[in-house]
Design a protein around this motif. Structure first.
Motif, PDB file in Angstrom:
ATOM      1  N   HIS A   1       4.639 -91.256 102.571  1.00 30.59           N
ATOM      2  CA  HIS A   1       3.453 -91.271 101.713  1.00 30.59           C
ATOM      3  C   HIS A   1       3.803 -91.208 100.227  1.00 30.59           C
ATOM      4  O   HIS A   1       2.914 -91.098  99.387  1.00 30.59           O
ATOM      5  N   ARG A   2       5.079 -91.289  99.914  1.00 28.82           N
ATOM      6  CA  ARG A   2       5.501 -91.238  98.510  1.00 28.82           C
ATOM      7  C   ARG A   2       5.178 -92.544  97.806  1.00 28.82           C
ATOM      8  O   ARG A   2       5.037 -93.589  98.424  1.00 28.82           O
ATOM      9  N   GLY A   3       5.056 -92.455  96.478  1.00 26.79           N
ATOM     10  CA  GLY A   3       4.785 -93.641  95.676  1.00 26.79           C
ATOM     11  C   GLY A   3       3.332 -94.085  95.704  1.00 26.79           C
ATOM     12  O   GLY A   3       3.009 -95.180  95.253  1.00 26.79           O
ATOM     13  N   GLN A   4       2.445 -93.247  96.219  1.00 26.20           N
ATOM     14  CA  GLN A   4       1.022 -93.592  96.317  1.00 26.20           C
ATOM     15  C   GLN A   4       0.153 -92.702  95.433  1.00 26.20           C
ATOM     16  O   GLN A   4      -1.068 -92.742  95.520  1.00 26.20           O
ATOM     17  N   GLY A   5       0.784 -91.861  94.601  1.00 23.50           N
ATOM     18  CA  GLY A   5       0.018 -91.007  93.697  1.00 23.50           C
ATOM     19  C   GLY A   5      -0.350 -89.653  94.254  1.00 23.50           C
ATOM     20  O   GLY A   5      -1.007 -88.859  93.580  1.00 23.50           O
ATOM     21  N   HIS A   6       0.071 -89.353  95.491  1.00 19.28           N
ATOM     22  CA  HIS A   6      -0.279 -88.057  96.084  1.00 19.28           C
ATOM     23  C   HIS A   6       0.349 -86.892  95.325  1.00 19.28           C
ATOM     24  O   HIS A   6      -0.300 -85.874  95.078  1.00 19.28           O
TER      25      HIS A   6
END
Length: 104
Positions: free
Chosen positions: A21-26
């Motif tokens: 889920h990295r690189g998605q703004g979380h």
């Protein structure tokens, strides 16, 4: 209210996003929410601190882009030998409550 002799210090101990889920703004949203919640506890002068590994380029970039500054570039070492970098951010004075954001 009683006067505080020293400003509040908030220590962010961990912020992690699952690899898929990295690189998605979380991480940015989690950090923004942590800063917001910490700022609600003080009327000004509070500070958030954290420690990040020199090998964590994504984390260092995230924290720098959020306004964190290096407090101690050689704050010790992690067990694997990476240099620990201590960073700080002056928290904004608390404002009116806002609606929580969802991660979706």
């Amino acid at each position: 209210p009683a006067l505080r002799a020293e400003p509040l210090l908030v220590d962010l101990l961990a912020l992690a996003v699952a690899p898929g889920h990295r690189g998605q703004g979380h991480g940015r949203r989690l950090l923004r929410e942590a800063i917001h919640r910490a700022s609600l506890t003080e009327s000004g002068g509070a500070e958030m601190r954290l420690t990040v590994s020199e090998s964590n380029a994504a984390g260092r970039g995230l924290f720098s882009s959020a306004g964190f500054e290096i407090l101690d570039p050689n704050h010790g070492a992690y067990p694997q030998g990476q240099r620990a970098i201590r960073m700080r951010l002056s928290l904004p004075p608390s404002g009116p409550p806002r609606a929580p954001q969802t991660l979706a």
